[in-house]
Design a protein around this motif. Structure first.
Motif, PDB file in Angstrom:
ATOM      1  N   VAL A  97      -9.668  -6.141   6.761  1.00  0.00           N
ATOM      2  CA  VAL A  97      -8.631  -6.170   5.731  1.00  0.00           C
ATOM      3  C   VAL A  97      -9.136  -5.465   4.478  1.00  0.00           C
ATOM      4  O   VAL A  97     -10.285  -5.642   4.080  1.00  0.00           O
ATOM      5  CB  VAL A  97      -8.247  -7.626   5.363  1.00  0.00           C
ATOM      6  CG1 VAL A  97      -6.999  -7.646   4.499  1.00  0.00           C
ATOM      7  CG2 VAL A  97      -8.054  -8.471   6.593  1.00  0.00           C
ATOM      8  N   THR A 272      -4.139   4.074   8.696  1.00  0.00           N
ATOM      9  CA  THR A 272      -4.302   2.763   8.076  1.00  0.00           C
ATOM     10  C   THR A 272      -3.849   2.751   6.623  1.00  0.00           C
ATOM     11  O   THR A 272      -3.740   1.681   6.030  1.00  0.00           O
ATOM     12  CB  THR A 272      -5.771   2.312   8.148  1.00  0.00           C
ATOM     13  OG1 THR A 272      -6.591   3.281   7.480  1.00  0.00           O
ATOM     14  CG2 THR A 272      -6.222   2.176   9.595  1.00  0.00           C
ATOM     15  N   ARG A 273      -3.605   3.921   6.053  1.00  0.00           N
ATOM     16  CA  ARG A 273      -3.028   4.021   4.699  1.00  0.00           C
ATOM     17  C   ARG A 273      -2.269   5.327   4.593  1.00  0.00           C
ATOM     18  O   ARG A 273      -2.862   6.403   4.664  1.00  0.00           O
ATOM     19  CB  ARG A 273      -4.098   3.963   3.624  1.00  0.00           C
ATOM     20  CG  ARG A 273      -3.532   3.849   2.202  1.00  0.00           C
ATOM     21  CD  ARG A 273      -4.654   3.727   1.170  1.00  0.00           C
ATOM     22  NE  ARG A 273      -4.130   3.437  -0.154  1.00  0.00           N
ATOM     23  CZ  ARG A 273      -3.743   4.352  -1.049  1.00  0.00           C
ATOM     24  NH1 ARG A 273      -3.847   5.650  -0.736  1.00  0.00           N
ATOM     25  NH2 ARG A 273      -3.276   3.994  -2.228  1.00  0.00           N
ATOM     26  N   ASP A 296       0.183  -5.330  10.143  1.00  0.00           N
ATOM     27  CA  ASP A 296       0.760  -5.390   8.808  1.00  0.00           C
ATOM     28  C   ASP A 296      -0.326  -5.426   7.739  1.00  0.00           C
ATOM     29  O   ASP A 296      -1.506  -5.606   8.033  1.00  0.00           O
ATOM     30  CB  ASP A 296       1.649  -6.632   8.709  1.00  0.00           C
ATOM     31  CG  ASP A 296       2.579  -6.549   7.526  1.00  0.00           C
ATOM     32  OD1 ASP A 296       2.683  -5.472   6.933  1.00  0.00           O
ATOM     33  OD2 ASP A 296       3.191  -7.580   7.183  1.00  0.00           O
ATOM     34  N   LYS A 297       0.052  -5.288   6.486  1.00  0.00           N
ATOM     35  CA  LYS A 297      -0.918  -5.232   5.398  1.00  0.00           C
ATOM     36  C   LYS A 297      -0.632  -6.337   4.391  1.00  0.00           C
ATOM     37  O   LYS A 297       0.501  -6.791   4.233  1.00  0.00           O
ATOM     38  CB  LYS A 297      -0.874  -3.879   4.703  1.00  0.00           C
ATOM     39  CG  LYS A 297       0.480  -3.528   4.080  1.00  0.00           C
ATOM     40  CD  LYS A 297       0.452  -2.143   3.481  1.00  0.00           C
ATOM     41  CE  LYS A 297       1.818  -1.780   2.886  1.00  0.00           C
ATOM     42  NZ  LYS A 297       1.833  -0.426   2.319  1.00  0.00           N
ATOM     43  N   HIS A 301      -3.825  -1.229   2.359  1.00  0.00           N
ATOM     44  CA  HIS A 301      -4.210  -0.689   3.662  1.00  0.00           C
ATOM     45  C   HIS A 301      -3.652  -1.593   4.758  1.00  0.00           C
ATOM     46  O   HIS A 301      -3.499  -2.807   4.565  1.00  0.00           O
ATOM     47  CB  HIS A 301      -5.731  -0.619   3.814  1.00  0.00           C
ATOM     48  CG  HIS A 301      -6.381   0.420   2.952  1.00  0.00           C
ATOM     49  ND1 HIS A 301      -7.295   1.326   3.442  1.00  0.00           N
ATOM     50  CD2 HIS A 301      -6.250   0.708   1.632  1.00  0.00           C
ATOM     51  CE1 HIS A 301      -7.707   2.109   2.452  1.00  0.00           C
ATOM     52  NE2 HIS A 301      -7.091   1.745   1.346  1.00  0.00           N
ATOM     53  N   GLN A 302      -3.388  -1.004   5.917  1.00  0.00           N
ATOM     54  CA  GLN A 302      -3.006  -1.810   7.071  1.00  0.00           C
ATOM     55  C   GLN A 302      -4.225  -2.587   7.578  1.00  0.00           C
ATOM     56  O   GLN A 302      -5.357  -2.122   7.477  1.00  0.00           O
ATOM     57  CB  GLN A 302      -2.475  -0.918   8.201  1.00  0.00           C
ATOM     58  CG  GLN A 302      -1.414   0.071   7.795  1.00  0.00           C
ATOM     59  CD  GLN A 302      -0.175  -0.594   7.232  1.00  0.00           C
ATOM     60  OE1 GLN A 302       0.289  -0.244   6.163  1.00  0.00           O
ATOM     61  NE2 GLN A 302       0.353  -1.568   7.948  1.00  0.00           N
ATOM     62  N   MET A 303      -3.980  -3.743   8.131  1.00  0.00           N
ATOM     63  CA  MET A 303      -5.061  -4.529   8.723  1.00  0.00           C
ATOM     64  C   MET A 303      -5.346  -4.027  10.141  1.00  0.00           C
ATOM     65  O   MET A 303      -4.462  -3.491  10.813  1.00  0.00           O
ATOM     66  CB  MET A 303      -4.678  -6.011   8.769  1.00  0.00           C
ATOM     67  CG  MET A 303      -4.506  -6.649   7.404  1.00  0.00           C
ATOM     68  SD  MET A 303      -4.195  -8.426   7.470  1.00  0.00           S
ATOM     69  CE  MET A 303      -2.570  -8.462   8.222  1.00  0.00           C
TER      70      MET A 303
END
Length: 584
Positions: A97, A272-273, A296-297, A301-303
């Protein structure tokens, strides 16, 4: 003619396997190969395990329809191979994360950990200074050990990394590296006593210079040069690498060189971003990653959610058993305890024997009339609920649909799901704290339980070294070592010259004290039923509910103790406070 054609088609349908059946057989065959490869590649294989591996290889050589007709044989063979050697193939669930400030999002991260049950949570950009302005208890998660590197500067934004590792993994920090532009946190974990895995969390600022990059990658190269399998993850901020061809221009090419030198494999293939792959997950060749998903984030950034294949102890979890007072029948219990003639049972017995008789009678009646229930360890926050769990799963589902369809209705559905999670967590936590504060005066135990859940877990007593230089790990041996140390510091008095006490002149003489049944019953009836049990395993709730029938034998025991000056022996417990744990 038509009937003949129909029968031919029917016979063809009967003899052909459906597609899902063929896929299932193929998956089973691949899983069997992985298990066999894992068993053969371990360095500590014993001869019986090698024989079992040969049996597995012989099984793999059988025709494809063997899996359909003799699945029971495979299950028995697999159980035999794993049960004989006390380990099995397991999965460590890991979440990566980038939170962009952890303090306002710690409740949401706690809820995610409770819902998805991750073993390791790696967090970048915490913006924390746990050695200065922030308390570690504010960001602790129950059931996890916190390892952190603080942000390099004292500004309010940027930097900071930490790893939450489940307590069962026995995680230990090996090295740290913190500069103005990068952070590296290196842990060792032990999923199994025979397996050690290096976990490395990194953060690299996108404005790193060439010299800073060289120092950054040299430090990673030193970590990889030591033995043990390695997992490297975190925010590298390298958007210009083509991960399909593994080609890039400087400075991104330095990471490619590090991967080629150390045989690393990168597993993230989705942005991821924005449209960039900034957060990476890399492993050495001996580690296997399953089910990697960019989800989801909660920050910018995405997890990244994935499972790491490890060895796990092949043991069943022993759940604690406690008395279920809600289903207890105290009326029958009082009848049973009142049916004994305690004067006869305690005749010519000393205080210790009398108490043992009463304790055994109460324990027997407890087993007869109070059922027990198994409780599982609950590491969820006190405000966590099934509604929060349902909403988090719904948010995950809505994000998957948004990734698949990319339409405006699905985007709005996902936005509503995210807002519902945050709103429910905030309101549920606030209501729980209001309830605990309102009941603090009448029920202080619930208040202190809520507060203590936020405290960091204290270190237990680690292995101690005895006088012979041997390391002792079991509790009994450690208690003996501590007891020997404590007695060694006692003052040895000279008993040959004992001073005479000063005689007080008084005309008041203390008469002989005698306890009455009414006095004992009154005191037993006001016991707090929510207190914990004593060394005898009998809780105050049992004494309070049966006060009218056990007061008479208790009175007899108290009066005998007063006459003889003997008190019923209790167990003593030692607690470590400070000093050198390995050698007190």
């Amino acid at each position: 003619m038509e009937s003949n054609q129909n029968t031919e088609k029917a016979s063809k349908v009967k003899t052909s396997y459906p597609k899902w059946k063929k896929k299932e057989q193929r998956i089973r065959h691949e899983q069997a190969k992985k298990r066999t490869a894992l068993l053969t590649n371990r360095h500590h294989l014993t001869l019986p395990l090698q024989q079992t591996t040969l049996a597995l290889e012989e099984t793999l050589e059988k025709p494809q329809n063997y899996w359909q007709h003799d699945q029971a044989h495979w299950n028995n063979l697999n159980k035999t191979a794993l049960s004989q050697h006390d380990y099995r193939l397991g999965q460590l669930k890991i979440l990566v994360v980038n939170v962009q400030s952890l303090l306002p999002k710690i409740s949401e991260l706690e809820a995610i950990a409770s819902t998805l049950s991750h073993d390791i949570i790696a967090v970048n950009e915490t913006w924390l200074d746990l050695n200065g302005n922030h308390l570690p208890a504010k960001v602790s998660i129950k059931g996890y050990v916190l390892h952190n590197v603080d942000k390099p500067s004292h500004s309010n934004r940027g930097g900071g990394s930490l790893i939450y590792a489940k307590e069962k993994l026995q995680s230990q920090i090996k090295t740290k590296r913190v500069t103005e532009k990068s952070e590296i946190l290196h842990l060792n974990i032990q999923p199994h006593p025979g397996q050690t895995i290096k976990i490395v969390l990194v953060y690299r600022d996108p404005t790193c210079t060439a010299i800073e990059d060289d120092e950054f990658y040299d430090f990673l190269d030193n970590i990889l040069s030591t033995p043990h399998d390695t997992l490297i993850m975190g925010d590298f901020n390298l958007p210009h690498i083509n991960w399909t061809t593994r080609q890039s221009q400087a400075p991104d090419s330095k990471l490619i060189d590090l991967m080629n030198t150390n045989s690393l494999q990168q597993h993230v293939n989705e942005p991821t971003r924005g449209n960039n792959i900034l957060d990476l997950v890399m492993t050495t060749t001996d580690l296997s990653i399953n089910g990697l998903e960019v989800t989801d984030k909660i920050g910018d950034h995405q997890m990244i959610d994935f499972s790491l294949e490890v060895q796990a102890p092949n043991t069943r979890t022993q759940h604690k058993q406690v008395l279920d007072y809600k289903r207890a029948n105290f009326e029958l219990m009082k009848e049973e305890l009142g049916s004994y003639n305690y004067e006869v049972l305690m005749n010519n017995k000393n205080t210790e024997e009398c108490y043992t008789i009463l304790k055994n009678k109460i324990a027997t009646a407890t087993d007869h009339h109070i059922p027990r229930k198994r409780i599982r360890p609950n590491n969820n926050p006190p405000w966590f609920s099934q509604e929060i769990k349902r909403l988090i799963n719904a948010r995950q589902h809505s994000y998957r649909k948004l990734k698949r369809y990319q339409t405006e209705p699905h985007r709005q559905e996902h936005i509503h799901a995210c807002r519902a999670v945050k709103r429910t967590i905030k309101s549920t936590k606030r209501n729980k704290e209001i309830t605990v504060a309102a009941q603090a005066e009448n029920n202080p135990k619930s208040f202190y339980k809520y507060v203590n859940d936020r405290r960091l877990k204290r270190d237990t007593i680690r292995p101690l070294i005895d006088s012979e230089g041997s390391t002792q790990t079991n509790n009994k041996s450690k208690a003996k070592i501590l007891n020997t140390y404590f007695t060694s510091v006692f003052t040895h008095e000279d008993l040959t010259e004992i001073p005479q006490p000063h005689v007080l002149n008084t005309q008041e003489i203390l008469s002989d004290g005698v306890f009455t049944v009414e006095e004992v019953e009154e005191q037993v009836s006001i016991l707090n039923p929510y207190k914990s049990t004593g060394p005898d395993g009998l809780g105050p709730r049992i004494f309070k509910e049966t006060a009218e029938v056990i007061s008479e034998p208790l009175t007899n025991i108290f009066n005998r103790s007063l006459e003889t000056g003997i008190v019923e022996a209790h167990k003593c417990h030692s607690y470590f406070q400070k000093g050198e744990q390995k050698n007190p």
